[in-house]
Write a protein that holds these residues in place. Structure first.
Motif, mmCIF file in Angstrom:
data_model
loop_
_atom_site.group_PDB
_atom_site.id
_atom_site.type_symbol
_atom_site.label_atom_id
_atom_site.label_comp_id
_atom_site.label_asym_id
_atom_site.label_seq_id
_atom_site.Cartn_x
_atom_site.Cartn_y
_atom_site.Cartn_z
ATOM 1 N N ARG A 155 7.296 26.562 12.909
ATOM 2 C CA ARG A 155 8.130 27.697 13.374
ATOM 3 C C ARG A 155 7.313 29.099 13.286
ATOM 4 O O ARG A 155 6.504 29.115 12.271
ATOM 5 C CB ARG A 155 9.273 27.698 12.275
ATOM 6 N N PHE A 156 7.504 29.783 14.317
ATOM 7 C CA PHE A 156 7.020 30.953 14.287
ATOM 8 C C PHE A 156 7.391 31.784 13.043
ATOM 9 O O PHE A 156 8.775 32.142 12.981
ATOM 10 C CB PHE A 156 7.123 31.585 15.672
ATOM 11 N N VAL A 157 6.496 32.572 12.306
ATOM 12 C CA VAL A 157 6.874 33.217 11.140
ATOM 13 C C VAL A 157 6.623 34.702 11.171
ATOM 14 O O VAL A 157 5.336 34.866 11.249
ATOM 15 C CB VAL A 157 6.232 32.601 9.666
ATOM 16 N N VAL A 158 7.485 35.341 10.678
ATOM 17 C CA VAL A 158 7.381 36.780 10.851
ATOM 18 C C VAL A 158 7.276 37.245 9.520
ATOM 19 O O VAL A 158 8.422 37.003 8.569
ATOM 20 C CB VAL A 158 8.289 37.644 11.624
ATOM 21 N N LEU A 159 6.341 38.067 8.821
ATOM 22 C CA LEU A 159 6.278 38.405 7.525
ATOM 23 C C LEU A 159 6.626 39.891 7.182
ATOM 24 O O LEU A 159 5.943 40.678 7.956
ATOM 25 C CB LEU A 159 4.960 38.071 7.056
ATOM 26 N N GLY A 160 7.381 40.101 6.361
ATOM 27 C CA GLY A 160 7.563 41.621 6.065
ATOM 28 C C GLY A 160 7.353 41.584 4.443
ATOM 29 O O GLY A 160 7.481 40.512 3.762
ATOM 30 N N CYS A 161 6.746 42.775 4.047
ATOM 31 C CA CYS A 161 6.749 43.048 2.582
ATOM 32 C C CYS A 161 6.498 44.283 1.943
ATOM 33 O O CYS A 161 6.239 45.263 2.699
ATOM 34 C CB CYS A 161 5.291 42.197 1.991
ATOM 35 N N GLY A 162 6.765 44.285 0.829
ATOM 36 C CA GLY A 162 6.890 45.761 0.181
ATOM 37 C C GLY A 162 8.272 45.724 -0.782
ATOM 38 O O GLY A 162 9.008 44.949 -0.813
ATOM 39 N N GLN A 163 8.301 47.006 -1.338
ATOM 40 C CA GLN A 163 9.469 47.385 -1.990
ATOM 41 C C GLN A 163 10.697 47.370 -1.143
ATOM 42 O O GLN A 163 10.750 47.641 -0.011
ATOM 43 C CB GLN A 163 9.422 48.649 -2.712
ATOM 44 N N VAL A 164 11.957 46.608 -1.556
ATOM 45 C CA VAL A 164 13.179 46.523 -0.973
ATOM 46 C C VAL A 164 13.844 47.896 -1.196
ATOM 47 O O VAL A 164 14.223 48.410 -2.143
ATOM 48 C CB VAL A 164 13.891 45.353 -1.102
ATOM 49 N N GLN A 165 13.612 48.777 -0.070
ATOM 50 C CA GLN A 165 14.308 50.150 -0.152
ATOM 51 C C GLN A 165 14.595 50.617 1.204
ATOM 52 O O GLN A 165 14.022 50.013 2.274
ATOM 53 C CB GLN A 165 13.616 51.027 -0.773
ATOM 54 N N THR A 166 15.258 51.448 1.481
ATOM 55 C CA THR A 166 15.715 51.861 2.785
ATOM 56 C C THR A 166 14.713 52.172 3.890
ATOM 57 O O THR A 166 14.669 51.893 4.807
ATOM 58 C CB THR A 166 16.799 53.218 2.507
ATOM 59 N N ARG A 167 13.649 53.162 3.148
ATOM 60 C CA ARG A 167 12.760 53.708 3.959
ATOM 61 C C ARG A 167 11.761 52.635 4.386
ATOM 62 O O ARG A 167 10.919 52.794 5.458
ATOM 63 C CB ARG A 167 12.044 54.866 3.365
ATOM 64 N N LYS A 168 11.736 51.574 3.887
ATOM 65 C CA LYS A 168 10.799 50.436 4.342
ATOM 66 C C LYS A 168 11.348 49.815 5.504
ATOM 67 O O LYS A 168 10.746 48.712 6.148
ATOM 68 C CB LYS A 168 10.504 49.342 3.307
#
Length: 163
Positions: A19-32
């Protein structure tokens, strides 16, 4: 990273091998832009979206209540919130992904972008002035979720798409 290592890390986190995988990372917060990450995932059910990161500031995090609900009960099957991944394992996460998607509304400049670039992964970002001075044209920029969906769909359909 070798293909068998990529398959191993995908298996560890219950991600389909092809499957094609899209990664996001960082603190979970609105500005992210985590809620935008979720909306783009909803609009692309054939693509796997994975977020690595958690609430570094606990309940005082901007948007905590809404984001906590989303993390605890993702609104679609193609999104996973893995929580905080040990630093020693993050390189594997960048390598197992097909692209990095960071829809942040503002940034100081996250190291995750440099890490993704060093793994030769396409980077999809909100069109912020900060990135132009650092990355020049070496990223794919969008203004909104429709743009992000279109860019990610192009990447999934044609891995030869470049910056």
């Amino acid at each position: 990273m070798a293909k068998d290592e990529i398959l191993e890390i995908r298996k560890k986190y219950d991600i389909e091998p092809n499957r094609f995988v899209v990664l996001g990372c960082g603190q979970v917060q609105t500005r992210k832009g985590v809620l935008d990450f979720v909306e783009v995932a909803k609009n692309n059910p054939n693509i796997e979206f994975v977020w690595c990161g958690g609430f570094s500031f606990s309940k005082i995090t901007d948007g905590y209540a809404e984001l906590k609900k989303v993390m605890d009960n993702p609104p679609c099957k193609n999104i996973k919130f893995l929580g905080i991944i040990p630093r020693t394992e993050m390189n594997k996460m960048f390598n197992m992904a097909d692209c990095l998607f960071m829809p942040s509304y503002n940034e100081l400049f996250p190291m995750s972008i440099l890490e993704a670039v060093s793994c030769d992964r396409p980077v999809v970002l909100r069109n912020l002035d900060l990135y132009k001075d650092i990355l020049w044209d070496d990223y794919l920029a969008g203004e909104n979720n429709e743009d992000f969906s279109n860019i990610i769909q192009r990447l999934a359909e044609d891995k030869a798409v470049s910056y």
